[in-house]
Design a protein around this motif. Structure first.
Motif: not given
Lengths: 379, 254
Positions: A330-331, A333-336, A344, B87-89, B104, B108, B112, B156-157, B160, B164
């Motif tokens: 999950y993290l 996929t947010r580029g982390i 984290l 990006f994947l929701a 978080f 992120a 990015i 929340h998805e 983000q 992003l």
């Protein structure tokens, strides 16, 4: 047949005389995980007492501290212990330290009980009673540091309508052996929040227990332990629901890392008993362990025994594992990046408990402590 | 103008030690400014497509290619794909105890964008985006997805995603488990991003409900690991009326 909670806890008869308890062999349910040979005579009673600890109480107005004989009425506030090590601790303590928080007191500063060890070659025994009078609000920190072999009992009586947060910190040096009992008796509509943080020590075995004096009580038990470098860290909880309409929440988290030469071991036991009279009980307990390396073993045993059909809620969960791959994914996929994602997740894992403390200065010290442990192992 | 190209993609998953084929030759092209809807019955493999593009380690790409603006996506790690603009929701966003939403989001965004966003403008940006999604400011101090309702997780998805600003956004069943209000806020967020023309959207859904709020340019019917049919918005209307049966039958007889 598996021994149930009821068999091995509730059937035990309390006594202040250590001789009333047989010396454990290690085969008993209560002792089967503990390396008894490392307890240095604290359990069998052969340990020689020394002057290895100093115990001081720093408290704001509204708090009184006394030292009384272990047979004094104030010392026996929570009744007889049901364990040999606890009976020995009370019996052999030089005196019982009684900390009384006045009725209706609203302490704006925490009470600090500092327990500093200075000698790991002799044994220390200590008994502290914290008597929180009705409708008081207080935060108490038991701050344990240094080298010692100690067996202690901390008794906390939470008076009717009182609200108490008690943080006990095991920040011992690497050679310390600590056997401890922390008993809580919760009054009518009173609440206690216990945060137990165990980082240091060679062998630490803690037994936090909760009993309710009257209906409407609530107990939140948080714990965090970090076992590394050959440490044995054991937490055995027992919540005894014997009166109606009380709640309990137990949340313990552990992290482990070991090496082939120094494997580490953590034990978490969560015993919850809901007796026939305790209708309307609401309880949930959870233990999560994060295994960071090989040569680390986590035992996790939740026991829930229910003797009434009328509970509001009762549940438990336990999970031990490496990193949760789904959290890392999950993290990421947010580029982390993977490394940062791991950092984290681990820091978050600890932070969830540390954020319960509510004392900024102490929280900062513990974050730094945990950070140093993690850095030392490249996590 | 970004372009995602999926060519003859075959993907398998390991289940109980056995490799099971899920995607059997998927071809798909998504360009910035386009909105694609992938519709299909449960178990057709449509979510697998999204997770394979994002790089979930559970899935093995047997053959085929995925490129983003010509760059080989399959050669990238999960986080590299995200930094490349993907990006994947998720349908079931993961809880991360002890990590606050604000920490978080900033971590992120820093990853990015390649540098930490300036604090003052960042705080404003987050606050405004949250307002648009009808999210309470206290939300930022909660732990990621912990104790969130279904609607809060999906908002929340989208939060983000809007922050992003990806080149390609894969939305896996973003509509599942939402009440009408939440569905509206989520759809508005998606439409705001679509309106920029900078992002290509791939909307994976089981139901046509969300297509009342989000207008797709292309609709694909996904059955048995392949795209069985493609068309415009009218294809979704047809699916609404007659279901997937027609495609499933032709799939099995082929």
């Amino acid at each position: 047949m598996t021994q149930t909670t009821h068999d091995h806890v509730a059937s035990l008869v309390g006594s202040f005389d250590p001789a009333d308890f047989v010396v454990p062999t290690g085969r008993e349910e209560q002792w089967r995980f503990t390396p008894l040979r490392r307890t240095g005579g604290l359990v069998d009673g052969t340990a020689v007492s020394g002057a290895g600890i100093s115990l001081t109480v720093e408290a704001p107005e509204g708090v009184t501290t006394q030292h009384v004989d272990s047979s004094d009425a104030q010392a026996v506030l929570l009744g007889a212990p049901t364990d040999r090590a606890a009976a020995l601790a009370i019996n052999r303590a030089e005196s019982t330290t009684v900390v009384t928080i006045a009725a209706d007191a609203q302490l704006d500063e925490p009470v600090w009980i500092k327990c500093v060890g200075s000698d790991a070659t002799t044994a220390a025994f200590a008994h502290v009673v914290i008597d929180v009078k009705p409708f008081a609000q207080a935060t108490i920190v038991i701050d344990r540091t240094g080298s010692t072999h100690i067996s202690d009992v901390v008794d906390v009586k939470v008076g009717d309508g009182a609200h108490v947060t008690i943080v006990s910190l095991q920040d011992w040096a690497a050679d310390t052996v600590h056997l401890g009992h922390q008993r809580h008796l919760v009054g009518r509509d009173a609440s206690v929040k216990s945060v137990i943080i165990t980082l240091g020590g060679s062998l630490v075995r803690l037994v936090p227990t909760v009993a309710y004096d009257a209906p409407g009580g609530s107990a939140e038990m948080f714990g965090l332990f970090f076992a590394g470098n050959g440490q044995h860290l054991e937490h055995r909880l027992f919540v005894d629901h014997a009166v109606p309409n009380c709640t309990s929440r137990v949340t313990y988290k552990g992290a482990l890392q070991g090496t082939e030469a120094q494997p580490s071991h953590s034990v978490w036991i969560g015993d919850v008993l809901i007796r026939a009279a305790a209708v309307g009980t609401d309880t949930y307990e959870i233990n999560r362990n994060l295994v960071l390396t090989d040569f680390a073993r986590a035992d996790s045993v939740p026991n829930l025994e229910i003797e009434t059909g009328e509970v509001a809620g009762a549940g438990h969960a336990s999970a031990t594992g490496r990193f949760d791959d789904e959290q890392l994914f999950y993290l990421q996929t947010r580029g982390i990046p993977a490394e940062e994602a791991r950092r984290l997740v681990v820091r978050g894992f600890f932070h969830e408990i540390l954020q319960q403390i509510g004392i900024e200065q102490l929280q900062a010290r513990l974050v730094a402590r945990v950070e140093a442990e993690l850095e030392g192992h490249g996590v | 103008m970004s372009i995602l190209e999926v060519r003859d993609l075959h993907v398998s998953v390991d289940a109980d030690g056995e490799s099971r084929q899920i995607l059997r030759g998927v071809d798909l092209t998504v360009k910035a400014g386009e909105t694609h809807a992938i519709m299909g019955p449960n178990g057709s493999g449509k979510s697998t497509l999204a997770y394979s593009i994002a790089g979930h380690p559970k899935y093995t790409v047997e053959s085929g290619s995925i490129t983003l603006d010509g760059a080989d996506v399959l050669a990238m790690s999960v986080d590299e794909r995200a930094r490349a603009g993907m990006f994947l929701a998720m349908q079931y966003p993961v809880e991360i105890p002890g990590v606050s939403v604000s920490n978080f989001l900033r971590t992120a965004a820093t990853a990015i964008r390649g540098e930490a966003p300036k604090l003052r403008t960042w705080v404003k940006e987050v606050r405004e985006t949250m307002e648009q999604l009808a999210m309470d400011p206290s939300f930022a101090e909660r732990n990621v997805n912990e104790g969130f309702s279904g609607g809060e997780k999906k908002r929340h998805e989208i939060l983000q995603m809007e922050l992003l600003k990806p080149k390609i956004a894969l939305l896996d069943e973003i509509d599942s488990g939402l009440d009408v209000d939440a569905l509206r806020y989520v759809s508005e967020g998606v439409n705001r991003l679509a309106a920029t023309g900078e992002t290509g959207l791939l909307l994976i859904t089981h139901y046509t409900r969300i297509l009342k709020y989000i207008q797709p340019d292309f609709v694909h019917v996904f059955v048995d690991g392949v795209i069985a049919a493609s068309g415009g918005k009218d294809l979704a209307d047809e699916l609404e009326a007659s279901g997937y049966e027609k495609y499933q039958k032709s799939g099995s007889s082929a």
